[in-house]
Design a protein around this motif. Structure first.
Motif, PDB file in Angstrom:
ATOM      1  N   ASN A   1      13.628 -24.056  35.153  1.00 54.41           N
ATOM      2  CA  ASN A   1      13.423 -22.781  34.466  1.00 54.41           C
ATOM      3  C   ASN A   1      11.946 -22.550  34.157  1.00 54.41           C
ATOM      4  O   ASN A   1      11.446 -21.417  34.279  1.00 54.41           O
ATOM      5  CB  ASN A   1      14.229 -22.757  33.166  1.00 54.41           C
ATOM      6  CG  ASN A   1      15.724 -22.729  33.415  1.00 54.41           C
ATOM      7  OD1 ASN A   1      16.167 -22.306  34.485  1.00 54.41           O
ATOM      8  ND2 ASN A   1      16.505 -23.185  32.458  1.00 54.41           N
TER       9      ASN A   1
ATOM     10  N   ARG B   1       8.869 -20.996  26.957  1.00 53.15           N
ATOM     11  CA  ARG B   1       9.449 -20.048  27.914  1.00 53.15           C
ATOM     12  C   ARG B   1       9.791 -18.729  27.244  1.00 53.15           C
ATOM     13  O   ARG B   1       9.600 -17.653  27.817  1.00 53.15           O
ATOM     14  CB  ARG B   1      10.701 -20.641  28.555  1.00 53.15           C
ATOM     15  CG  ARG B   1      10.432 -21.637  29.659  1.00 53.15           C
ATOM     16  CD  ARG B   1      11.645 -21.867  30.539  1.00 53.15           C
ATOM     17  NE  ARG B   1      12.788 -22.344  29.820  1.00 53.15           N
ATOM     18  CZ  ARG B   1      13.893 -21.630  29.599  1.00 53.15           C
ATOM     19  NH1 ARG B   1      13.977 -20.387  30.033  1.00 53.15           N
ATOM     20  NH2 ARG B   1      14.910 -22.150  28.922  1.00 53.15           N
TER      21      ARG B   1
ATOM     22  N   HIS C   1      16.897 -29.215  34.466  1.00 53.08           N
ATOM     23  CA  HIS C   1      17.216 -27.791  34.394  1.00 53.08           C
ATOM     24  C   HIS C   1      16.103 -27.019  33.692  1.00 53.08           C
ATOM     25  O   HIS C   1      15.707 -25.926  34.139  1.00 53.08           O
ATOM     26  CB  HIS C   1      18.539 -27.623  33.647  1.00 53.08           C
ATOM     27  CG  HIS C   1      18.972 -26.188  33.506  1.00 53.08           C
ATOM     28  ND1 HIS C   1      19.369 -25.418  34.571  1.00 53.08           N
ATOM     29  CD2 HIS C   1      19.043 -25.376  32.405  1.00 53.08           C
ATOM     30  CE1 HIS C   1      19.672 -24.188  34.152  1.00 53.08           C
ATOM     31  NE2 HIS C   1      19.475 -24.153  32.839  1.00 53.08           N
ATOM     32  N   GLU C   2      15.580 -27.606  32.622  1.00 48.71           N
ATOM     33  CA  GLU C   2      14.503 -26.935  31.893  1.00 48.71           C
ATOM     34  C   GLU C   2      13.227 -26.880  32.731  1.00 48.71           C
ATOM     35  O   GLU C   2      12.487 -25.887  32.687  1.00 48.71           O
ATOM     36  CB  GLU C   2      14.249 -27.669  30.575  1.00 48.71           C
ATOM     37  CG  GLU C   2      13.213 -27.010  29.681  1.00 48.71           C
ATOM     38  CD  GLU C   2      13.601 -25.612  29.263  1.00 48.71           C
ATOM     39  OE1 GLU C   2      12.680 -24.787  29.057  1.00 48.71           O
ATOM     40  OE2 GLU C   2      14.810 -25.328  29.170  1.00 48.71           O
TER      41      GLU C   2
ATOM     42  N   THR D   1      10.098 -21.540  37.308  1.00 48.61           N
ATOM     43  CA  THR D   1      10.383 -20.128  37.604  1.00 48.61           C
ATOM     44  C   THR D   1       9.605 -19.215  36.667  1.00 48.61           C
ATOM     45  O   THR D   1       9.055 -18.183  37.100  1.00 48.61           O
ATOM     46  CB  THR D   1      11.888 -19.875  37.470  1.00 48.61           C
ATOM     47  OG1 THR D   1      12.604 -20.771  38.331  1.00 48.61           O
ATOM     48  CG2 THR D   1      12.227 -18.449  37.849  1.00 48.61           C
ATOM     49  N   GLU D   2       9.552 -19.595  35.390  1.00 44.26           N
ATOM     50  CA  GLU D   2       8.841 -18.767  34.407  1.00 44.26           C
ATOM     51  C   GLU D   2       7.342 -18.744  34.700  1.00 44.26           C
ATOM     52  O   GLU D   2       6.691 -17.699  34.562  1.00 44.26           O
ATOM     53  CB  GLU D   2       9.112 -19.304  33.001  1.00 44.26           C
ATOM     54  CG  GLU D   2       8.449 -18.516  31.882  1.00 44.26           C
ATOM     55  CD  GLU D   2       8.925 -17.085  31.830  1.00 44.26           C
ATOM     56  OE1 GLU D   2       8.118 -16.212  31.429  1.00 44.26           O
ATOM     57  OE2 GLU D   2      10.098 -16.829  32.174  1.00 44.26           O
TER      58      GLU D   2
END
Length: 486
Positions: free
Chosen positions: A162, A311, A158-159, A165-166
Motif C-alpha cells: 500500500n 499514508r 500488505h502495508e 502504491t501511495e
C-alpha cells in the motif's frame, strides 16, 4: 542347668540386630549341617555347661574371651548323644518369635521395596509425561509464535504494498503540480501587461474603477495560487521523504521477521532425535531479550500505524493537491473572465451584498439568541449538580464517623468516591462548555457589530449611488443639448 544370657563375645563379634537368631537361610542350613552353621557364623549359639559359666566369675578381656571361644569350639563337639548334657541358650518360644520377627521384617522390607519400586516407576512415568507435555507445549508455543510472526509479516507486506502504491500516486500528483505551477507564469504576465497598459490613461479616465480592481485582484489571485502550489509542493516533497522512511522501517521490520521466522521454524522442527542438538550450560539463566510479547507486537503495530498515518496524511495531501489544482484553475479562469467583463450594474451588486449581509446578520442574531439560551441551560445544569455533589460529599463525611472497625472501605465508600469524582468531572466539563459558549457568544457579538457596520457602509454606498449619483445622472444633458441644437 539354668539359662544364662549371651556372652560379651556374641555382642561385639556379630552385627547389631533386634533378633536372637540369624537369618532363616542360615538357620535352615544349620538344620542340615550343624557344623556348617557354626563355621559360617562364629557368633552363633554355643552349648556350654553351667560349670563353664560359673567358673568365670569375672568379666574376661576381649582377647581372653576370644581364646576361650576358640577352645570351646575345638573341644566341644555337638552330637545328638550328648545334647541332653548341654544347656540351651534360647527356648522354643524364642525360636518361634525369632522366626516371626524375621517373617515380619521380610514382609516389611519387601513391602517397602515394592512401594519404593512402584513409586519410582510412577515418578518416572509422571516425569516422562510431564517432560513430553512440556515439550509439546513449548512446540505449540513456538508454533503460535510462528503464526504471530507470519500474521505480522503479512500485515507488514500488505502495508508495504500500500505504501509503494501511495508513493507512486503522490509522485504523479507532485509532477502534475509542478507542471501547473509552471503554467501560471503566462496568465500572470498577461495580467501585469494589462495593468501597465491601463496606466497610460489620462485625466478623468485615470480612475480606480472595478476593472482595475479586478486586474489587481487577478494578479493577487495568481500569486496566491502560486504560493499555495509551492507550499503544497514542499509538503509533497516532505511527505514523500516521510513515506520512504516509513517504508524503510517496514522493510527492516519484515527482514527481522523473516530472520526470526527462519530461526523459529528451525526450532519448531527440532526433535529429540534431531541432529545438531546439544547441551548449552547456563543458557536458561541468560536473557538477551530486549522486548516482551506486548512490546514486540506493539513495535510492529506502531510501525504499521505510523505507516498508515503517513499514508493517510499522503492521501489527504493528494486530495488537497487535487482540490488546490481545481480551485486555483477555477479562481484564475473566473477572475480572468471577470477582468474581461466590466461591472455595469454596481448598484445591483451593492444591493445583493447588502441583502447577503442582512441574511447573515439575521442568522447571527438567531445564533446569538440560541447561544444565550445555551449559556443559561449550562448554568442551570451547573446549579443542578450542586445538590447531588453536596449529598455525596455529606454521605462521605458522615461515614467517616463510623466507629472502630466499622470504618470500612466498602463498596458504598468506593461508589461515593466515584460519584463525587463523576459529578466534579461533569461540573468541570460543563464549566469548560460554558466558557466555550461565552467565547462563542463574544465572537458572534463581534461578528454582529462587523455586519452592522458593513450594512451601514453598504447603505451609505447605495444612498450615494442611487440618490446622489443616479439623481445627478438623470440631469445629464441630452445629446441635442450637448451639441447645442436647442
Amino acid at each position: 542347668m539354668e539359662l544364662i544370657g549371651s556372652t560379651l563375645t556374641a555382642t561385639y563379634a556379630r552385627p547389631k540386630s533386634s533378633h536372637f537368631l540369624p537369618a532363616i537361610s542360615t538357620m535352615a542350613s544349620s538344620y542340615r549341617n550343624p557344623q556348617a552353621a557354626l563355621a559360617m557364623n562364629p557368633s552363633a549359639s554355643l552349648w556350654r555347661t553351667n560349670s563353664y559359666y560359673k567358673s568365670n566369675s569375672t568379666i574376661p578381656s576381649p582377647s581372653i574371651k576370644r581364646e576361650n571361644l576358640d577352645l570351646v569350639r575345638a573341644k566341644t563337639v555337638l552330637y545328638p548323644s550328648n545334647r541332653s548334657a548341654l544347656s540351651t541358650r534360647y527356648t522354643p518360644d524364642d525360636w518361634y518369635k525369632s522366626n516371626h520377627n524375621n517373617y515380619r521384617e521380610s514382609e516389611s522390607s519387601r513391602k517397602s521395596a515394592e512401594r519404593l519400586r512402584k513409586d519410582t516407576i510412577r515418578l518416572m512415568q509422571d516425569k516422562e509425561q510431564l517432560t513430553r507435555r512440556t515439550q509439546e507445549n513449548t512446540s505449540k508455543n513456538i508454533g503460535e509464535r510462528l503464526n504471530d510472526i507470519v500474521f505480522w509479516k503479512s500485515e507488514l507486506s500488505h502495508e508495504i504494498d500500500n505504501m509503494v502504491t501511495e508513493i507512486a500516486a503522490l509522485n504523479e500528483v507532485k509532477r502534475r503540480l509542478e507542471r501547473a505551477l509552471a503554467e501560471t507564469e503566462g496568465p500572470l504576465q498577461v495580467s501585469q501587461e494589462c495593468l501597465y497598459h491601463r496606466e497610460k490613461r489620462m485625466s478623468i479616465d485615470l480612475v480606480h474603477d472595478d476593472v482595475e480592481k479586478d486586474l489587481i485582484k487577478e494578479v493577487e489571485v495568481i500569486k496566491s495560487c502560486q504560493e499555495r502550489m509551492r507550499r503544497h509542493l514542499d509538503r509533497a516533497i516532505a511527505q514523500l521523504a516521510s513515506n520512504r522512511a516509513a517504508q524503510h522501517e517496514l522493510e527492516r521490520d519484515v527482514s527481522d521477521k523473516l530472520t526470526a521466522q527462519r530461526i523459529d521454524q528451525r526450532c519448531h522442527h527440532l526433535r529429540n532425535t534431531s541432529d545438531g542438538i546439544g547441551y548449552y550450560r547456563g543458557i536458561d539463566r541468560l536473557d538477551p531479550s530486549i522486548s516482551l510479547p506486548d512490546s514486540w507486537s506493539k513495535f510492529t503495530d506502531d510501525n504499521i500505524l505510523h505507516s498508515q498515518s503517513e499514508r493517510a496524511a499522503s492521501h489527504k495531501l493528494r486530495d488537497e493537491i487535487e482540490i488546490l489544482l481545481n480551485t486555483t484553475s477555477n479562481e484564475m479562469w473566473n477572475q480572468f473572465n471577470n477582468v474581461n467583463v466590466a461591472f455595469t450594474n454596481r448598484i445591483s451588486e451593492t444591493a445583493d451584498a447588502k441583502n447577503s449581509l442582512q441574511t447573515h446578520l439575521a442568522k447571527t442574531l438567531q445564533e446569538i439568541f440560541q447561544t444565550e439560551m445555551l449559556i443559561e441551560s449550562i448554568k442551570k445544569a451547573l446549579r443542578d449538580k450542586e445538590s447531588p455533589l453536596k449529598v455525596a460529599q455529606t454521605r462521605l463525611e458522615e461515614r467517616t464517623r463510623r466507629p472502630n472497625v466499622e470504618l470500612c472501605r466498602d463498596n458504598p465508600h468506593h461508589r461515593l468516591v466515584s460519584e463525587v469524582r463523576e459529578i466534579e468531572d461533569t461540573i468541570r466539563k460543563l464549566q469548560e462548555r460554558l466558557m466555550e459558549a461565552e467565547n462563542t457568544l463574544q465572537t458572534l457579538v463581534k461578528t454582529k457589530v462587523s455586519l452592522e457596520h458593513d450594512l451601514s457602509v453598504k447603505a451609505n454606498s447605495l444612498f450615494l449611488d442611487q440618490e446622489k449619483c443616479m439623481s445627478m445622472r438623470k440631469s445629464f444633458p441630452s445629446m441635442p443639448r450637448l451639441v447645442g441644437y436647442t
